[in-house]
Design an enzyme around this catalytic site. Structure first.
Site, mmCIF file in Angstrom:
data_model
loop_
_atom_site.group_PDB
_atom_site.id
_atom_site.type_symbol
_atom_site.label_atom_id
_atom_site.label_comp_id
_atom_site.label_asym_id
_atom_site.label_seq_id
_atom_site.Cartn_x
_atom_site.Cartn_y
_atom_site.Cartn_z
ATOM 1 N N ASP A 44 -119.588 -0.816 55.461
ATOM 2 C CA ASP A 44 -120.544 0.175 54.967
ATOM 3 C C ASP A 44 -120.078 1.569 55.374
ATOM 4 O OD1 ASP A 44 -122.986 1.020 53.726
ATOM 5 O OD2 ASP A 44 -123.817 1.341 55.733
ATOM 6 N N MET A 83 -122.187 4.600 55.324
ATOM 7 C CA MET A 83 -123.204 5.403 55.999
ATOM 8 C C MET A 83 -123.714 4.679 57.235
ATOM 9 S SD MET A 83 -123.024 7.939 54.013
ATOM 10 C CE MET A 83 -124.372 8.946 54.636
ATOM 11 N N ASP A 138 -63.009 -19.846 77.446
ATOM 12 C CA ASP A 138 -63.487 -18.827 78.381
ATOM 13 C C ASP A 138 -62.362 -17.827 78.640
ATOM 14 O OD1 ASP A 138 -65.782 -18.173 80.408
ATOM 15 O OD2 ASP A 138 -63.916 -17.953 81.553
ATOM 16 N N ASN A 146 -64.189 -5.440 82.672
ATOM 17 C CA ASN A 146 -65.372 -4.588 82.775
ATOM 18 C C ASN A 146 -65.292 -3.659 83.980
ATOM 19 O OD1 ASN A 146 -66.807 -5.421 80.497
ATOM 20 N ND2 ASN A 146 -67.667 -7.191 81.561
ATOM 21 N N ASP A 195 -66.823 -4.761 75.712
ATOM 22 C CA ASP A 195 -67.454 -5.165 74.445
ATOM 23 C C ASP A 195 -66.450 -5.149 73.308
ATOM 24 O OD1 ASP A 195 -69.845 -5.469 75.748
ATOM 25 O OD2 ASP A 195 -70.749 -3.621 74.994
ATOM 26 N N GLU A 253 -68.580 -14.163 78.262
ATOM 27 C CA GLU A 253 -67.228 -14.266 77.711
ATOM 28 C C GLU A 253 -66.856 -15.703 77.379
ATOM 29 O OE1 GLU A 253 -66.805 -14.139 82.275
ATOM 30 O OE2 GLU A 253 -68.091 -13.275 80.729
#
Length: 466
Positions: A53, A55, A330, A338, A347, A373
């Protein structure tokens, strides 16, 4: 089609009247006497459609609707505004704050049920697409929310099906500022016209001369390419029974003559927004399905996909009494990469290794990133000798050519490989992986940069024991 309908009205008599009508059609009805209560119920996830509604004290329906549509938890819930206001400006305001449709009091039963059914279909479609996206990844919901918030309705491609040139020209003129409107004066060609997928919305006049307009709508709904294309009927007041039938056939909305410019523009914008949101959801679902089974860094299949696929392929090889090989790979001393060159270089090395892996396995083999890895290759219909040849090819592809490190320096890297063949009688995915892992560990102990098969490792262990 049943659904949970929330009636929001501060006058109990109005609530009971709507509740009785909807309950008679087997809808489950919830009620709220204030805007704040309605928002809380919707946020709890219990609602399929809101009858709101306008109002009401403290917070009127316009504000309630605006808040629901601004909240990512509730923006997808269709809102049907029910109001005593009958000025075009009031209807336009309702659509602009996000209302999906509106009814004028006193509520006509035919219009009430027609609008509710249409919006319930919309909610069902949206829920299905959202649930698929959510099943894949939560990020997909985030993406679709952002897409919904940024959707523009400008430049919509609209097809107007009307064989009355004067009426068609007037309707096209109403929409010309914000949409591209093509007029089709031969309604029997409508299904063909929309088959190319270039239109986002179709307007169909109920006053066609030589063909049933509902037949035109039905033909578009039947075709695969236009099954989800929004359709709005342009009808006379006397067409209401047929309009109801059209809504049951899948028509999305209707507008009655004389057509008011602002109302038509608002209804067209609403349908374009829904259509573009649905397209964004479908694209998100497709992207999510890809994300759910692939590794983002390397583009290979991920561990989740591999584990499921291994179970299926092992069961198949056992049923057919065929060989299957598993190769666990692996990268040796990858932590040094790294630590020395940084994770960005690491990466890049993983991506390059993944490319070399793809190029040196066979078309029937499945390569996956198992984690970090570590990679795994599933080789169906493969005996020991060809499995070893593939493994040696992968090992050599890494050892024979250096990788690029930081500042252009070359890195000589190697991999260790463990091989396992399935035992047709008793193997499980876990036992195969375990044997491959033990063989990989032996390759590491033996000095790395080599292939060890599970049967070789077993033979060595037996010789040492004797």
């Amino acid at each position: 089609m049943t659904a949970r309908v929330l009636i929001v009205d501060d006058i109990p008599t109005n609530v009971r009247l709507l509740e009785a009508r909807l309950s008679a059609e087997y809808y489950e009805v919830l009620t709220a006497s204030s805007g704040r209560e309605a928002i809380e119920i919707c946020q709890a996830g219990k609602v399929d459609i809101v009858l709101l509604d306008v109002m009401m004290p403290q917070m009127d329906g316009f504000e309630v609707c605006q808040r629901l549509k601004a909240d990512r938890q509730t923006h997808h819930i269709p809102v049907l505004m029910v109001t005593a206001l009958d000025q075009p400006s009031d209807k336009l305001r309702g659509l602009e704050v996000g209302a999906d449709d509106f009814l004028t009091k006193p509520v006509d039963d035919v219009q009430l049920m027609a609008r509710v059914r249409s919006l319930v279909r919309l909610k069902t479609l949206t829920d299905e697409l959202r649930s698929r996206a959510q099943t894949g990844q939560a990020i997909a919901i985030e993406d679709t929310w952002q897409a919904a918030a940024s959707i523009s309705t400008d430049g919509g491609r609209v097809l107007l099906v009307d064989d009355d040139a004067r009426n068609a020209q007037r309707i096209a003129g109403y929409l010309g500022e914000t949409a591209q409107v093509d007029v089709l004066s031969h309604p029997q060609d409508a299904a063909l016209a929309v088959s190319g997928g270039e239109y986002e919305l179709v307007l169909v006049s109920m006053g066609l001369n030589d063909i049933d307009p509902l037949r035109v709508c039905s033909q578009m709904r039947t075709a695969e390419q236009s099954r989800s294309l929004p359709i709005i009927l342009i009808a006379e007041e006397s067409d209401r029974p047929r309009v109801l039938r059209g809504l049951e056939l899948g028509v999305n909305d209707f507008i009655t003559r004389p057509v008011e410019r602002n109302e038509l523009q608002a209804r067209v914008r609403t349908q374009l927004r829904r259509q573009r949101y649905a397209v964004a959801l479908r694209e998100s679902v497709s992207n999510t399905l890809a994300l759910a089974v692939t590794d983002e860094l390397t583009g290979l299949y991920n561990r989740r996909y591999f584990e499921r696929h291994l179970g299926l392929m092992l069961a198949k090889s056992q049923d057919q009494e065929r060989e299957m090989a598993l190769m666990l790979v692996d990268m040796d001393y990858f932590k040094t990469v790294n630590d020395t060159h940084g994770h960005d270089v690491g990466d890049r090395v993983l991506r390059e290794f993944s490319d070399r892996l793809r190029r040196n396995i066979r078309g029937i083999d499945l390569a996956c990133r198992y984690g970090g890895e570590e990679f795994v290759v599933l080789m169906p219909d493969t005996e020991a000798s060809p499995a070893r040849l593939v493994a040696e090819r992968v090992r050599a592809a890494v050892a024979d050519r250096p990788f690029s490190g930081s500042n252009g320096a070359d890195m000589n890297l190697t991999v260790s490989v463990g091989l396992a063949l399935n035992d047709v009688a008793v193997d499980t995915p876990d036992t195969m992986l375990k044997r491959a892992d033990v063989a990989l560990y032996q390759a590491k102990r033996n000095g790395r940069n080599q292939v060890v098969a599970a049967m070789d490792h077993a033979l060595t262990a037996n010789q040492q024991a004797n």
